[in-house]
Motif scaffolding. Sequence first.
Motif, PDB file in Angstrom:
ATOM      1  N   GLN A  26      37.955 -33.623  50.271  1.00  0.00           N
ATOM      2  CA  GLN A  26      39.347 -33.529  50.747  1.00  0.00           C
ATOM      3  C   GLN A  26      40.163 -34.778  50.454  1.00  0.00           C
ATOM      4  N   ILE A  27      41.493 -34.563  50.538  1.00  0.00           N
ATOM      5  CA  ILE A  27      42.422 -35.668  50.375  1.00  0.00           C
ATOM      6  C   ILE A  27      43.139 -35.830  51.709  1.00  0.00           C
ATOM      7  N   ILE A  28      43.088 -37.036  52.229  1.00  0.00           N
ATOM      8  CA  ILE A  28      43.703 -37.310  53.526  1.00  0.00           C
ATOM      9  C   ILE A  28      44.922 -38.192  53.286  1.00  0.00           C
ATOM     10  N   ILE A  29      46.073 -37.735  53.795  1.00  0.00           N
ATOM     11  CA  ILE A  29      47.329 -38.463  53.599  1.00  0.00           C
ATOM     12  C   ILE A  29      47.825 -38.924  54.960  1.00  0.00           C
ATOM     13  N   ILE A  30      48.004 -40.224  55.124  1.00  0.00           N
ATOM     14  CA  ILE A  30      48.532 -40.741  56.390  1.00  0.00           C
ATOM     15  C   ILE A  30      49.847 -41.462  56.110  1.00  0.00           C
ATOM     16  N   LEU A  31      50.922 -40.985  56.756  1.00  0.00           N
ATOM     17  CA  LEU A  31      52.250 -41.564  56.554  1.00  0.00           C
ATOM     18  C   LEU A  31      52.695 -42.225  57.854  1.00  0.00           C
ATOM     19  N   GLU A  32      52.893 -43.539  57.811  1.00  0.00           N
ATOM     20  CA  GLU A  32      53.249 -44.282  59.022  1.00  0.00           C
ATOM     21  C   GLU A  32      54.632 -44.901  58.878  1.00  0.00           C
ATOM     22  N   ASP A  33      55.456 -44.726  59.900  1.00  0.00           N
ATOM     23  CA  ASP A  33      56.740 -45.429  59.893  1.00  0.00           C
ATOM     24  C   ASP A  33      57.056 -45.993  61.271  1.00  0.00           C
ATOM     25  N   LYS A  34      58.006 -46.927  61.285  1.00  0.00           N
ATOM     26  CA  LYS A  34      58.459 -47.510  62.555  1.00  0.00           C
ATOM     27  C   LYS A  34      59.913 -47.108  62.794  1.00  0.00           C
ATOM     28  N   GLY A  35      60.197 -45.852  62.456  1.00  0.00           N
ATOM     29  CA  GLY A  35      61.544 -45.319  62.615  1.00  0.00           C
ATOM     30  C   GLY A  35      61.821 -44.893  64.046  1.00  0.00           C
ATOM     31  N   PRO A  36      62.803 -44.031  64.247  1.00  0.00           N
ATOM     32  CA  PRO A  36      63.246 -43.654  65.600  1.00  0.00           C
ATOM     33  C   PRO A  36      62.290 -42.716  66.334  1.00  0.00           C
ATOM     34  N   GLY A  37      61.309 -42.149  65.601  1.00  0.00           N
ATOM     35  CA  GLY A  37      60.411 -41.184  66.239  1.00  0.00           C
ATOM     36  C   GLY A  37      61.050 -39.805  66.325  1.00  0.00           C
ATOM     37  N   ILE A  38      60.228 -38.823  66.671  1.00  0.00           N
ATOM     38  CA  ILE A  38      60.718 -37.441  66.781  1.00  0.00           C
ATOM     39  C   ILE A  38      60.589 -37.007  68.237  1.00  0.00           C
ATOM     40  N   ALA A  39      61.731 -36.732  68.868  1.00  0.00           N
ATOM     41  CA  ALA A  39      61.733 -36.424  70.299  1.00  0.00           C
ATOM     42  C   ALA A  39      61.078 -35.072  70.582  1.00  0.00           C
ATOM     43  N   ASN A  40      61.445 -34.067  69.777  1.00  0.00           N
ATOM     44  CA  ASN A  40      60.930 -32.722  70.010  1.00  0.00           C
ATOM     45  C   ASN A  40      60.241 -32.213  68.740  1.00  0.00           C
ATOM     46  N   ILE A  41      58.933 -32.381  68.693  1.00  0.00           N
ATOM     47  CA  ILE A  41      58.184 -32.062  67.469  1.00  0.00           C
ATOM     48  C   ILE A  41      58.218 -30.564  67.163  1.00  0.00           C
ATOM     49  N   GLU A  42      58.119 -29.751  68.196  1.00  0.00           N
ATOM     50  CA  GLU A  42      58.138 -28.294  68.000  1.00  0.00           C
ATOM     51  C   GLU A  42      59.449 -27.866  67.330  1.00  0.00           C
ATOM     52  N   GLN A  43      60.546 -28.420  67.797  1.00  0.00           N
ATOM     53  CA  GLN A  43      61.856 -28.116  67.212  1.00  0.00           C
ATOM     54  C   GLN A  43      61.951 -28.629  65.771  1.00  0.00           C
ATOM     55  N   ALA A  44      61.453 -29.841  65.537  1.00  0.00           N
ATOM     56  CA  ALA A  44      61.497 -30.431  64.191  1.00  0.00           C
ATOM     57  C   ALA A  44      60.704 -29.599  63.192  1.00  0.00           C
ATOM     58  N   MET A  45      59.645 -28.946  63.668  1.00  0.00           N
ATOM     59  CA  MET A  45      58.782 -28.141  62.790  1.00  0.00           C
ATOM     60  C   MET A  45      59.411 -26.800  62.410  1.00  0.00           C
ATOM     61  N   GLN A  46      60.472 -26.407  63.119  1.00  0.00           N
ATOM     62  CA  GLN A  46      61.080 -25.109  62.816  1.00  0.00           C
ATOM     63  C   GLN A  46      61.843 -25.141  61.494  1.00  0.00           C
ATOM     64  N   GLU A  47      61.711 -24.058  60.722  1.00  0.00           N
ATOM     65  CA  GLU A  47      62.455 -23.951  59.465  1.00  0.00           C
ATOM     66  C   GLU A  47      63.946 -23.992  59.765  1.00  0.00           C
ATOM     67  N   GLY A  48      64.660 -24.830  59.069  1.00  0.00           N
ATOM     68  CA  GLY A  48      66.114 -24.892  59.232  1.00  0.00           C
ATOM     69  C   GLY A  48      66.596 -25.980  60.171  1.00  0.00           C
ATOM     70  N   PHE A  49      65.698 -26.566  60.969  1.00  0.00           N
ATOM     71  CA  PHE A  49      66.160 -27.642  61.858  1.00  0.00           C
ATOM     72  C   PHE A  49      66.250 -28.956  61.083  1.00  0.00           C
ATOM     73  N   SER A  50      67.406 -29.586  61.147  1.00  0.00           N
ATOM     74  CA  SER A  50      67.590 -30.850  60.432  1.00  0.00           C
ATOM     75  C   SER A  50      68.652 -31.708  61.110  1.00  0.00           C
ATOM     76  N   THR A  51      68.405 -33.007  61.147  1.00  0.00           N
ATOM     77  CA  THR A  51      69.417 -33.946  61.630  1.00  0.00           C
ATOM     78  C   THR A  51      69.940 -34.801  60.464  1.00  0.00           C
ATOM     79  N   ALA A  52      69.643 -34.360  59.223  1.00  0.00           N
ATOM     80  CA  ALA A  52      70.049 -35.153  58.049  1.00  0.00           C
ATOM     81  C   ALA A  52      71.565 -35.323  58.008  1.00  0.00           C
ATOM     82  N   PRO A  53      72.036 -36.546  57.734  1.00  0.00           N
ATOM     83  CA  PRO A  53      73.479 -36.791  57.643  1.00  0.00           C
ATOM     84  C   PRO A  53      74.083 -36.168  56.373  1.00  0.00           C
ATOM     85  N   ASP A  54      75.404 -36.046  56.377  1.00  0.00           N
ATOM     86  CA  ASP A  54      76.110 -35.366  55.281  1.00  0.00           C
ATOM     87  C   ASP A  54      75.845 -35.974  53.909  1.00  0.00           C
TER      88      ASP A  54
END
Lengths: 140, 109
Positions: free
Chosen positions: A71-99
């Motif tokens: 297997q290939i294991i990919i670990i992505l680490e950041d020190k960004g703002p975090g994700i408040a609601n992971i279930e919502q973020a995982m939904q198709e179409g949910f995005s907070t991307a700026p214009d």
Amino acid sequence: MAESLYFEYPVDGENFASAGQASTRVKRNLRELGLDSETIRRVSIAMYEGEINMVIHARGGVAKIEVTDSQIIIILEDKGPGIANIEQAMQEGFSTAPDDVRSLGFGAGMGLPNMKRYTDYMNIDSVVGEGTTITMKVNY
Amino acid sequence: MTVKDILATGNFTAISLPDEGREINGVYIGDLLSWVMGRAQADNAWITIMSNINIVAVASLADVACIILAEGVTVDETIKTTAEAKDVNIISTSMPAYEAAMELAKMTV
Ligand SMILES: Nc1ncnc2c1ncn2[C@@H]1O[C@H](COP(=O)(O)OP(=O)(O)OP(=O)(O)O)[C@@H](O)[C@H]1O
Ligand SMILES: [Mg+2]
């Protein structure tokens, strides 16, 4: 291959034009290792989506890849703002991307769902205000 | 059908052609990059009007056979050289996406 291989790449959070560099390097490494093209494609897509998310949403981070004999294991680490609601973020179409990034073609809210779809395992570990760690595994 | 075969119709122009013999097995049309990543299949021709640098990484990582820029969309020199370096074929056409896809459909039969 007898022993696991490790790769580590910084993901630049400032430079939008070069986003995808870590994923492109991983693709090249996996090719050199002689992995099949379908496996390489799955890893490339999942990792690119995660890498782009780190650039757009978290000001960059680090990508760690481990290649074992199965297997290939990919670990992505950041020190960004975090994700408040992971279930919502995982939904198709949910995005907070700026214009401004939407005008480049991002922000469909399909990145995290793609990461889930193209991997055999995916886990999001996130603390608001501290950062996000995403672990993905692709069996081959 | 290869990328070279598409060019031979005379309705498309080469922008970057590092792998002109690449086989095409179908078409995906879309401008939202995560849709393309998720839905395009390997070896598809990807028809889009998006022309920023990120299309090169998307095409490379999603392993599509070529990018077809529709509606006469152009790209700058940086994109052309990046695509050549990353082994990504880019061709363009003045046709809208639908007509470009029809042109390819005619060729597959
Ligand atoms: N590393 C991250 N740090 C903080 N928030 C994130 C991170 N990754 C994703 N998110 C949040 O989850 C949302 C959904 O992510 P997803 O990748 O599915 O869509 P997107 O990035 O907005 O658009 P797309 O990936 O389709 O271009 C984002 O809009 C953002 O709010
Ligand atoms: Mg995303």
